[in-house]
Design a protein around this motif. Structure first.
Motif, short mmCIF file in Angstrom:
data_model
loop_
_atom_site.label_atom_id
_atom_site.label_comp_id
_atom_site.label_asym_id
_atom_site.label_seq_id
_atom_site.Cartn_x
_atom_site.Cartn_y
_atom_site.Cartn_z
N LEU A 1 75.50 60.31 42.61
CA LEU A 1 74.87 61.62 42.48
C LEU A 1 75.20 62.50 43.68
CD1 LEU A 1 71.18 61.34 41.22
CD2 LEU A 1 72.74 63.22 40.82
N ARG A 2 75.67 63.72 43.39
CA ARG A 2 75.88 64.69 44.46
C ARG A 2 74.83 65.81 44.40
NH1 ARG A 2 81.67 66.55 46.72
NH2 ARG A 2 80.92 67.45 48.66
N LYS A 3 74.35 66.10 43.22
CA LYS A 3 73.32 67.12 43.08
C LYS A 3 72.12 66.75 43.95
CE LYS A 3 71.29 69.83 39.29
NZ LYS A 3 71.15 69.89 37.81
N PHE A 4 71.55 67.71 44.61
CA PHE A 4 70.42 67.58 45.54
C PHE A 4 70.80 67.04 46.91
CE2 PHE A 4 68.74 66.24 41.26
CZ PHE A 4 68.29 67.49 40.88
N GLN A 5 72.07 66.69 47.12
CA GLN A 5 72.49 66.21 48.43
C GLN A 5 72.68 67.40 49.37
OE1 GLN A 5 73.64 63.06 49.76
NE2 GLN A 5 72.68 61.99 48.07
N ASP A 6 72.05 67.34 50.53
CA ASP A 6 72.19 68.40 51.53
C ASP A 6 73.10 67.89 52.65
OD1 ASP A 6 72.03 70.43 53.34
OD2 ASP A 6 69.84 70.51 53.40
N GLU A 7 74.35 68.30 52.58
CA GLU A 7 75.34 67.80 53.54
C GLU A 7 75.27 68.53 54.88
OE1 GLU A 7 79.26 67.32 51.51
OE2 GLU A 7 78.05 67.69 49.70
N SER A 8 74.37 69.50 54.99
CA SER A 8 74.22 70.19 56.27
C SER A 8 73.32 69.41 57.24
CB SER A 8 73.65 71.59 56.05
OG SER A 8 72.28 71.53 55.65
N VAL A 9 72.64 68.39 56.75
CA VAL A 9 71.80 67.55 57.61
C VAL A 9 72.23 66.11 57.44
CG1 VAL A 9 69.87 69.16 57.43
CG2 VAL A 9 70.00 67.22 55.85
N GLY A 10 71.77 65.23 58.33
CA GLY A 10 72.12 63.83 58.25
C GLY A 10 71.45 63.11 57.10
N LEU A 11 71.94 61.91 56.83
CA LEU A 11 71.38 61.13 55.73
C LEU A 11 69.89 60.89 55.90
CD1 LEU A 11 73.85 58.23 54.81
CD2 LEU A 11 73.37 60.30 53.52
N THR A 12 69.44 60.69 57.12
CA THR A 12 68.03 60.37 57.37
C THR A 12 67.24 61.59 57.86
OG1 THR A 12 68.59 59.59 59.60
CG2 THR A 12 68.55 57.96 57.83
N ASP A 13 67.80 62.77 57.70
CA ASP A 13 67.09 63.99 58.07
C ASP A 13 66.53 64.67 56.83
OD1 ASP A 13 67.72 63.71 60.77
OD2 ASP A 13 69.66 64.70 60.50
N VAL A 14 65.46 65.42 57.01
CA VAL A 14 64.84 66.15 55.91
C VAL A 14 65.28 67.60 55.97
CG1 VAL A 14 62.67 66.84 54.85
CG2 VAL A 14 62.87 64.60 55.94
N SER A 15 65.73 68.11 54.84
CA SER A 15 66.15 69.52 54.79
C SER A 15 64.97 70.43 55.10
CB SER A 15 66.69 69.84 53.40
OG SER A 15 67.75 68.96 53.05
N PRO A 16 65.23 71.59 55.68
CA PRO A 16 64.12 72.45 56.12
C PRO A 16 63.26 72.98 54.98
CG PRO A 16 66.24 73.55 56.38
CD PRO A 16 66.54 72.12 56.08
N SER A 17 63.80 73.14 53.78
CA SER A 17 62.97 73.72 52.71
C SER A 17 63.38 73.26 51.31
CB SER A 17 63.04 75.24 52.76
OG SER A 17 64.39 75.69 52.63
N ARG A 18 63.96 72.08 51.21
CA ARG A 18 64.47 71.62 49.91
C ARG A 18 63.34 71.45 48.89
NH1 ARG A 18 68.37 66.75 50.08
NH2 ARG A 18 66.64 65.81 51.20
N PRO A 19 63.47 72.02 47.69
CA PRO A 19 62.43 71.86 46.67
C PRO A 19 62.74 70.71 45.72
CG PRO A 19 63.96 73.54 45.98
CD PRO A 19 64.47 73.02 47.31
N PHE A 20 61.70 70.16 45.13
CA PHE A 20 61.87 69.30 43.96
C PHE A 20 61.58 70.17 42.76
CE2 PHE A 20 60.22 66.48 40.65
CZ PHE A 20 61.30 65.63 40.51
N ILE A 21 62.61 70.45 41.98
CA ILE A 21 62.53 71.46 40.92
C ILE A 21 61.93 70.86 39.66
CG2 ILE A 21 63.87 73.02 39.47
CD1 ILE A 21 65.93 73.08 41.83
N LEU A 22 60.91 71.51 39.14
CA LEU A 22 60.25 71.07 37.92
C LEU A 22 60.49 72.01 36.74
CD1 LEU A 22 57.12 69.95 39.85
CD2 LEU A 22 58.41 68.44 38.34
N TYR A 23 60.53 73.30 36.98
CA TYR A 23 60.80 74.29 35.93
C TYR A 23 61.63 75.41 36.55
CZ TYR A 23 57.01 71.96 33.42
OH TYR A 23 56.23 71.02 32.80
N ARG A 24 62.67 75.84 35.83
CA ARG A 24 63.48 76.95 36.33
C ARG A 24 63.98 77.81 35.18
NH1 ARG A 24 69.23 75.69 36.92
NH2 ARG A 24 69.68 73.52 36.35
N LEU A 25 64.46 78.97 35.53
CA LEU A 25 64.78 79.98 34.52
C LEU A 25 65.90 79.52 33.59
CD1 LEU A 25 64.08 82.80 33.49
CD2 LEU A 25 65.69 83.74 35.18
N ALA A 26 66.86 78.77 34.09
CA ALA A 26 67.96 78.31 33.23
C ALA A 26 67.41 77.51 32.04
CB ALA A 26 68.94 77.47 34.04
#
Length: 571
Positions: free
Chosen positions: A417-442
């Motif tokens: 899986l590449r979707k949801f991967q934030d390559e700007s931070v390390g594997l064990t780092d938490v992204s500053p504002s990453r959401p868990f998406i439940l409903y979206r316009l698409a």
């Protein structure tokens, strides 16, 4: 939303313990905690609502189980399989029974625990001092709880069919011999809650309230619920159940118009605007890493926003990265899913444009955004799933079964899986504002396209389908008839990939060849001349039985309350 780590501590003594081992439908007396203290203060009332937001779930299928905090329902769908050591944690091969459905076992208990707690809130809040003192503020909090209860019921009926409608918290003198309501009654109950919530909730929230429900959130749950209800699985003429059909069927003559109207309500509020434009796969991938206007409801996760079960080791950077990077690679996308991505000219992989010997060339943009494959550039190097024909000439690939890290985590399918991967931070780092998406316009545009197709309005269906297709940098769909329906289904499988839809979509469409099938993968070999060759192979077989359209109600619940009839096909 305020700091969840603080809030969870503050309310844990006041809110019911969701991790207890008590039976989920064993409801405590209505005076179980000091309501006068809690319901006299709007701030305390708000904290109860914050805790109830945990019912919306997160990256894991079940945060109360060690393994399943770290992967989700994609591994029980056509999209992927659980990767570590080929364990059958969803029991897709072993089969489901009322005593064991693997990592899905706690769904019934957990969902009802939240329903019970929300009902206790709703029973008390109208006559509370907090409502008297701050009616505008507390009415919105009440609407949030109605939204959360409706969202829970929408999940319960997807998994179990019709369930007991519990509008109030049961007291000691109430009848605990619960009976199941019909599927149609449950849908009506959900829609009523959502309509009431939508009338009160704000249309937008300020940035510091990201993750709180809005009017659009409530309408999105309504749209999904009514689309599912209109689908083949709930058609009385098509439903596969032999007994108790009222638990599974939906007979409203206006079902497709209702589904279209529910989606259109959102479309009108957003002005039928285009989705956020992207020019390449990186910009598309970034849409899933931070809040944006296309999100209708999502949970926020960052260093300041996570609780037990959504800690750093439960977020995708580590849990889904290939093994050679130190990742756990817990979800292996199937080659079956990978073949659904078109070529960059819009043609299918069944066309002459696709070269099986070079499967990663000239694919549509979302293929590169959603999947790691052999040769993909990820975190500064190429992904290497290949084994070497001769290690004296070339070493085995770093992400192969003979590579780096824990090789039990090496991909069994040749994908990660590449979707949801934030390559700007390390594997064990938490992204500053990453959401868990439940409903979206698409999703709403696709819901509307599907409903309009079934109403015979193909031109309107294509307008909103093509908002998805053209944003993905593909030619607009011009198909009609059943080919148009298949194009809508394909877009759901690709655009909404790994977001928790496919497990339910294939069921509601009754696409049994995508429910029971041979899970395919690619094995890569690096030859002595440096060339790479692949072989398609069967990783595992997934059998299918019609009873698996729904989960069984846990045996302990049926034993305790025989009036709670078991789902069709389960003894």
């Amino acid at each position: 939303m305020k700091n969840i780590k603080i809030i969870f501590t503050l309310v844990s003594a006041a809110f019911l313990a969701f991790t207890s081992c008590e039976d989920a439908l064993d409801v405590e007396a209505s005076d179980a905690f000091a309501e006068d203290l809690i319901y006299s203060d709007p701030a305390q009332v708000e904290r109860l609502v914050y805790s109830a937001y945990n019912s919306t779930e997160s990256w894991g299928i079940n945060k109360f189980q060690w393994w399943s905090r770290r992967f989700n329902i994609e591994n029980a769908s056509m999209e992927a399989k659980f990767n570590f050591n080929d364990l059958d944690l969803f029991r897709l091969r072993a089969g489901w029974n009322p005593a064991n459905i693997g990592v899905l076992s706690d769904k019934w208990r957990n969902y009802w625990s939240y329903v019970r707690s929300i009902n206790e809130f709703l029973d008390r809040v109208d006559n509370s001092k907090a409502m008297q003192d701050s009616p505008d503020e507390v009415r919105v909090l009440k609407a949030e709880m109605q939204f959360l209860r409706a969202n829970l019921y929408s999940k319960l009926i997807k998994l179990y069919g019709g369930v007991p409608i519990m509008e109030y918290a049961l007291g000691l003198d109430d009848n605990f011999q619960l009976v199941r309501n019909s599927y149609e009654e449950c849908v009506a109950f959900i829609v009523r809650d959502l309509d009431e919530a939508a009338a009160v909730l704000p249309e937008t929230r300020p940035a510091n309230e990201f993750g709180r429900a809005t009017k659009l959130s409530a309408l999105a749950v309504k749209s999904r619920t009514l689309l599912y209800a209109a689908s083949d699985l709930h058609d009385p003429a098509l439903a596969p159940q032999a007994t108790n059909k009222e638990f599974y069927t939906y007979s409203k003559a206006t079902k497709w118009q209702d589904a279209a109207d529910a989606a259109k309500a959102i479309i009108d509020l957003v002005g039928a605007r285009d989705l956020i434009a992207v020019s390449n796969e990186k910009e598309y991938q970034d849409l899933f890493l931070s809040p944006n206007q296309d999100l209708l409801f999502a949970r926020p996760f960052s260093a300041a926003y996570y609780d037990f079960g959504t800690d750093v080791n439960s977020l995708p950077n580590q849990t889904q990265a290939p093994s050679g990077y130190g990742g756990w690679a817990l979800s292996s996308p199937t080659h079956n899913h990978a073949l659904l991505y078109n070529m960059d000219d819009g043609s299918a992989t069944t066309s002459g444009s696709y070269d099986p010997s070079n499967p990663n060339a000239n694919r549509e943009m979302r293929y590169y955004a959603n999947l790691n494959f052999n040769g993909a550039t990820f975190r500064g190097r190429e992904v290497e799933y290949f084994l070497s024909e001769d290690v004296n000439v070339y070493p085995h690939g770093l992400d192969s079964p003979e590579g780096l890290g824990n090789v039990l985590h090496s991909s069994k399918t040749g994908y990660n899986l590449r979707k949801f991967q934030d390559e700007s931070v390390g594997l064990t780092d938490v992204s500053p504002s990453r959401p868990f998406i439940l409903y979206r316009l698409a999703e709403i545009y696709l819901n509307y396209a599907e409903a309009q197709y079934h109403l015979g309005n193909e031109a309107e269906a294509k307008v909103f389908l093509n908002k998805i297709v053209t944003r993905a940098l593909l030619p607009a769909v011009t198909a009609s008839g059943t080919d148009l329906l298949e194009a809508i289904k394909r877009e759901r499988r690709i655009e909404l990939a790994f977001e928790g839809h496919n497990f339910y979509d294939e069921r509601r469409w009754m696409e049994e060849d995508k429910l029971g099938f041979e899970v395919k993968g690619l094995q890569w070999t690096k030859q002595t001349d440096g060339s790479l060759v692949n072989t398609e192979y069967t990783v595992v077989n997934r059998p299918w039985e019609d009873k698996q359209y729904y989960l069984p109600i846990p045996a302990t619940e049926v034993e305790k309350a025989p009036s709670l009839l078991q789902n069709d096909g389960y003894l």
